[in-house]
Design a protein around this motif. Structure first.
Motif, PDB file in Angstrom:
ATOM      1  N   ALA A  71       0.456   5.074  -1.975  1.00 50.50           N
ATOM      2  CA  ALA A  71      -0.619   6.042  -1.778  1.00 50.50           C
ATOM      3  C   ALA A  71      -0.071   7.435  -1.498  1.00 50.50           C
ATOM      4  CB  ALA A  71      -1.513   5.594  -0.633  1.00 50.50           C
TER       5      ALA A  71
ATOM      6  N   SER B  20     -15.042  -1.723  -4.167  1.00 50.96           N
ATOM      7  CA  SER B  20     -13.840  -0.885  -4.048  1.00 50.96           C
ATOM      8  C   SER B  20     -12.706  -1.752  -3.513  1.00 50.96           C
ATOM      9  CB  SER B  20     -14.105   0.296  -3.104  1.00 50.96           C
ATOM     10  OG  SER B  20     -15.198   1.054  -3.540  1.00 50.96           O
TER      11      SER B  20
ATOM     12  N   ARG C  78      -4.566  -3.472  -8.606  1.00 52.29           N
ATOM     13  CA  ARG C  78      -5.040  -3.922  -7.297  1.00 52.29           C
ATOM     14  C   ARG C  78      -6.011  -5.095  -7.357  1.00 52.29           C
ATOM     15  NH1 ARG C  78      -1.179  -2.221  -4.053  1.00 52.29           N
ATOM     16  NH2 ARG C  78      -0.785   0.017  -4.212  1.00 52.29           N
TER      17      ARG C  78
ATOM     18  N   PHE D 105     -15.621   4.677   1.165  1.00 50.29           N
ATOM     19  CA  PHE D 105     -15.068   4.223  -0.111  1.00 50.29           C
ATOM     20  C   PHE D 105     -16.235   3.835  -1.017  1.00 50.29           C
ATOM     21  CE2 PHE D 105     -12.009   3.180   3.186  1.00 50.29           C
ATOM     22  CZ  PHE D 105     -10.786   3.511   2.648  1.00 50.29           C
TER      23      PHE D 105
ATOM     24  N   SER E  53      -9.413   2.278  -5.195  1.00 50.29           N
ATOM     25  CA  SER E  53      -8.507   1.182  -4.856  1.00 50.29           C
ATOM     26  C   SER E  53      -7.150   1.738  -4.452  1.00 50.29           C
ATOM     27  CB  SER E  53      -8.343   0.226  -6.039  1.00 50.29           C
ATOM     28  OG  SER E  53      -7.723   0.882  -7.134  1.00 50.29           O
TER      29      SER E  53
ATOM     30  N   ASN F 298      -6.193   2.990  -1.790  1.00 49.96           N
ATOM     31  CA  ASN F 298      -6.235   4.151  -0.900  1.00 49.96           C
ATOM     32  C   ASN F 298      -5.857   3.764   0.521  1.00 49.96           C
ATOM     33  OD1 ASN F 298      -7.481   6.146  -2.853  1.00 49.96           O
ATOM     34  ND2 ASN F 298      -9.056   4.544  -2.853  1.00 49.96           N
TER      35      ASN F 298
ATOM     36  N   ASN G  44      -7.905   6.386  -6.916  1.00 47.80           N
ATOM     37  CA  ASN G  44      -6.826   5.419  -6.720  1.00 47.80           C
ATOM     38  C   ASN G  44      -5.711   6.024  -5.881  1.00 47.80           C
ATOM     39  OD1 ASN G  44      -6.631   4.002 -10.126  1.00 47.80           O
ATOM     40  ND2 ASN G  44      -8.260   3.871  -8.619  1.00 47.80           N
ATOM     41  N   GLU G  45      -5.158   5.219  -4.987  1.00 43.82           N
ATOM     42  CA  GLU G  45      -3.880   5.505  -4.345  1.00 43.82           C
ATOM     43  C   GLU G  45      -3.836   6.872  -3.651  1.00 43.82           C
ATOM     44  OE1 GLU G  45      -1.853   2.810  -4.608  1.00 43.82           O
ATOM     45  OE2 GLU G  45      -3.249   1.912  -6.046  1.00 43.82           O
TER      46      GLU G  45
ATOM     47  N   PHE H 139       0.812  -1.222   0.000  1.00 43.36           N
ATOM     48  CA  PHE H 139       0.000   0.000   0.000  1.00 43.36           C
ATOM     49  C   PHE H 139       0.843   1.269   0.000  1.00 43.36           C
ATOM     50  CE2 PHE H 139      -2.814  -3.237   1.803  1.00 43.36           C
ATOM     51  CZ  PHE H 139      -3.983  -3.023   1.097  1.00 43.36           C
TER      52      PHE H 139
ATOM     53  N   ASN I 199      -8.015  -1.665  -0.261  1.00 42.50           N
ATOM     54  CA  ASN I 199      -7.732  -0.413   0.439  1.00 42.50           C
ATOM     55  C   ASN I 199      -7.265  -0.739   1.861  1.00 42.50           C
ATOM     56  OD1 ASN I 199      -8.900   1.854  -1.500  1.00 42.50           O
ATOM     57  ND2 ASN I 199     -10.369   0.175  -1.500  1.00 42.50           N
TER      58      ASN I 199
ATOM     59  N   SER J 292      -9.134  -5.854   1.252  1.00 45.11           N
ATOM     60  CA  SER J 292      -8.879  -4.664   2.060  1.00 45.11           C
ATOM     61  C   SER J 292      -8.428  -5.077   3.458  1.00 45.11           C
ATOM     62  CB  SER J 292     -10.112  -3.771   2.116  1.00 45.11           C
ATOM     63  OG  SER J 292     -10.327  -3.144   0.853  1.00 45.11           O
TER      64      SER J 292
ATOM     65  N   THR K 205     -16.129  -4.740  -1.264  1.00 50.13           N
ATOM     66  CA  THR K 205     -14.666  -4.747  -1.324  1.00 50.13           C
ATOM     67  C   THR K 205     -14.143  -6.170  -1.230  1.00 50.13           C
ATOM     68  OG1 THR K 205     -12.635  -3.743  -0.430  1.00 50.13           O
ATOM     69  CG2 THR K 205     -14.266  -4.510   1.163  1.00 50.13           C
TER      70      THR K 205
END
Length: 555
Positions: free
Chosen positions: A65, A440, A266, A411, A417, A419, A393-394, A62, A443, A475, A472
């Motif tokens: 971001a 989503s 992602r 989200f 995605s 994030n 995104n990010e 991740f 994340n 995540s 999701t």
């Protein structure tokens, strides 16, 4: 020292297609772990991107971001300053007269000059969207800083409650890139692997390094079936809602027939679902910063604040429906710091803004830091009362506060995605901070503190056509801190309802991860992977995002 663990694991979904079934995985840490400190079984000391455990479970990297992928800090820009209160602009810092045109003229001058610092000295600046327009202030060029003298000194006051589907500040180029455009493109020659940087495509001659691209698929019947949404989603009602990852090309390799992107995708995209890379036209506004001011909105004195009143013309809810304070659209490498909501003197203490606060819409690598948004007047249905909304995104939201929203953090859509929410406060939400609709993926919520709030990732049967559905997969909730469970019972739709007393509720499609909770309100409800409920105080590392960033940057 590794913890002793016991696991219960069911078979995994297909490598490329999630079945939509929720797979249970529970990890129980021993009491000695609490004393000695512990690591997640999915994040060993020698972790590298792509690490999987024996059951195929893994954590994404991740660390990409936020502004410039975290590789450089938010700049402290200096240089020529355009003071909006001086000639030729003469914006009124007393708040007595309308300053919309004056501030917009300064922003336009900065855009024409290729950038600049537009400065609002201490005071109150009255603005509102001009007649027949949806936005009060537009930031349309690169390298523009809209800066105040401090959130406690510079106030932007939106002086109208007739704000249906309107925005106070919008950051968006006039020729903004559209993520779902389908112009010059190249189809996948093989499936795009989950987490991939190099993508095999049929014709690399379409591209060159630096291009803005959308890596995407189509919502085919097979894709919808893989999520268990047959009969609820269709290719038509998901139009412009397919999975999409906005990226920049790093290199093009004709010999290998691949293009390399700057940030991993992602989720795996199948060739049979129309996986492709699309070259985007238009412009993504960049290097825009909003800094050191606060914003308040004139409260609505009318009646009609019910859950569905946003659709009833003549009600107060109708007038404020889907209004936003700040929206970044088709933006990249931008930021906002020390930007807060504000309680105007004539408002009740519990009203800062009319409905929604900050939204990142089809944008990527935006950072919000040290921001504080509170108290929307309307928290009814239809997408109202959200304080931070992530549809990009990010992006990174860190060291921020959200108080009193319908959903304090949210989200939504398949464009959300990668994030990261890191080290933020969610307090006194009407409903939980949540994954809201339309898958989503991937994340991270890292070191979130909930004070009368909770974090939620569940199947949502609500919504119109289509229903929100699976929200999701993949995540991660990492080291969540619970100070107090959300109030229960509460009034909703005219009746009283009990609310489960959980800090995290995670029923993600396929794999989801809850790793470490702490504080006096630390209970978890999940059928996903769970590790260290109540043991977050000794989780190592304390922050997944910070540790992954250090590893990627070699620090």
């Amino acid at each position: 020292m590794s913890p002793s663990i016991s696991t219960t694991v069911q078979p995994k979904p297909h490598a490329h297609i999630l079945t939509g079934i929720l797979f249970a995985a529970t990890v129980v840490l021993s009491s000695t772990s609490l004393q000695a400190g512990w690591r997640s079984s999915l994040y060993p000391e020698d972790w590298i991107p792509g690490y999987h455990d024996a059951n195929g479970r893994f954590l994404h990297d991740f660390s990409y971001a936020g502004y410039r992928r975290g590789e450089t800090g938010i700049p402290d820009r200096t240089g020529e300053v355009i003071d909006v209160s001086t000639a030729p602009y003469h914006a009124d810092p007393t708040g007595m007269t309308d300053s919309t045109a004056a501030i917009q003229a300064a922003l336009d001058a900065a855009a024409s000059a290729g950038g600049g610092i537009v400065f609002l000295p201490a005071g109150t600046y009255r603005v509102f969207p001009p007649e027949n327009q949806k936005v009060a202030l537009r930031v349309e060029g690169d390298n523009i800083i809209l800066r105040g003298a401090g959130a406690d000194k510079t106030h932007i006051f939106n002086d109208t409650f007739q704000m249906r589907e309107k925005t106070v500040i919008e950051v968006k180029a006039r020729d903004a890139a559209w993520w779902y455009a389908d112009g010059k493109k190249s189809a996948a020659t093989a499936d795009f692997a989950n987490g991939a940087l190099a993508l095999p495509v049929a014709d690399v001659s379409v591209f060159q390094p630096g291009d803005a691209v959308a890596v995407r698929n189509d919502p085919t019947d097979a894709f919808i079936a893989s999520l268990g949404m047959t009969g609820k989603w269709t290719s038509q009602n998901l139009k412009n809602r397919a999975l999409v990852f906005f990226r920049r090309l790093v290199s093009v390799d004709p010999a290998a027939g691949t293009v390399t992107i700057d940030t991993p995708i992602r989720y795996g995209l199948r060739k049979d679902d129309g996986a492709r890379v699309v070259k985007l036209g238009g412009h993504s506004v960049s290097e825009v910063g909003l800094e050191d001011f606060s914003m308040g909105m004139a409260f609505h004195p009318g009646e009609g604040w019910g859950e569905e009143d946003f659709a009833q013309e003549g009600t107060a809810a109708y007038d404020v429906h889907q209004s936003h304070a700040i929206v970044f659209t088709s933006a990249e490498n931008c930021w906002m710091k020390r930007v807060t909501s504000w309680n105007p003197p004539d408002n009740p203490p519990s009203v800062h803004i009319l409905s929604n606060g900050v939204k990142f819409e089809k944008s990527r690598q935006i950072t919000a830091v040290d921001c504080d948004w509170r108290y929307p007047q309307y928290r009814g249905g239809g997408g109202n009362g959200y304080l931070y909304t992530l549809h990009g995104n990010e992006c990174l939201i860190t060291k921020c506060k959200a108080v009193g929203g319908r959903h304090n953090y949210d989200f939504g859509t398949m464009s959300a995605s990668g994030n990261v929410l890191f080290d933020n406060l969610a307090k006194d939400g009407r409903l939980g901070s949540d994954f809201h609709m339309f898958f989503s993926v991937t994340n991270l919520l890292d070191n979130m503190t909930c004070d009368g709030d909770f974090l939620e990732a569940i199947y949502r049967r609500w919504g119109g056509n289509p229903v929100h559905g699976v929200t999701t997969t993949q995540s991660v909730f990492w080291n969540t801190n619970g100070l107090r469970y959300i109030a229960s019972p509460f009034e909703f739709g005219g009746t009283m309802h009990d609310r489960p007393q959980f800090l995290v509720e995670s029923e993600q499609c396929g794999d989801g991860y809850v790793i470490g909770t702490r504080g006096p309100a630390s209970k978890v409800k999940t059928s996903n992977f769970l590790e260290g409920e109540g043991l977050g105080d000794t989780l190592q590392p304390a922050s997944l995002y910070q540790d992954q960033l250090k590893r990627r940057l070699g620090r």
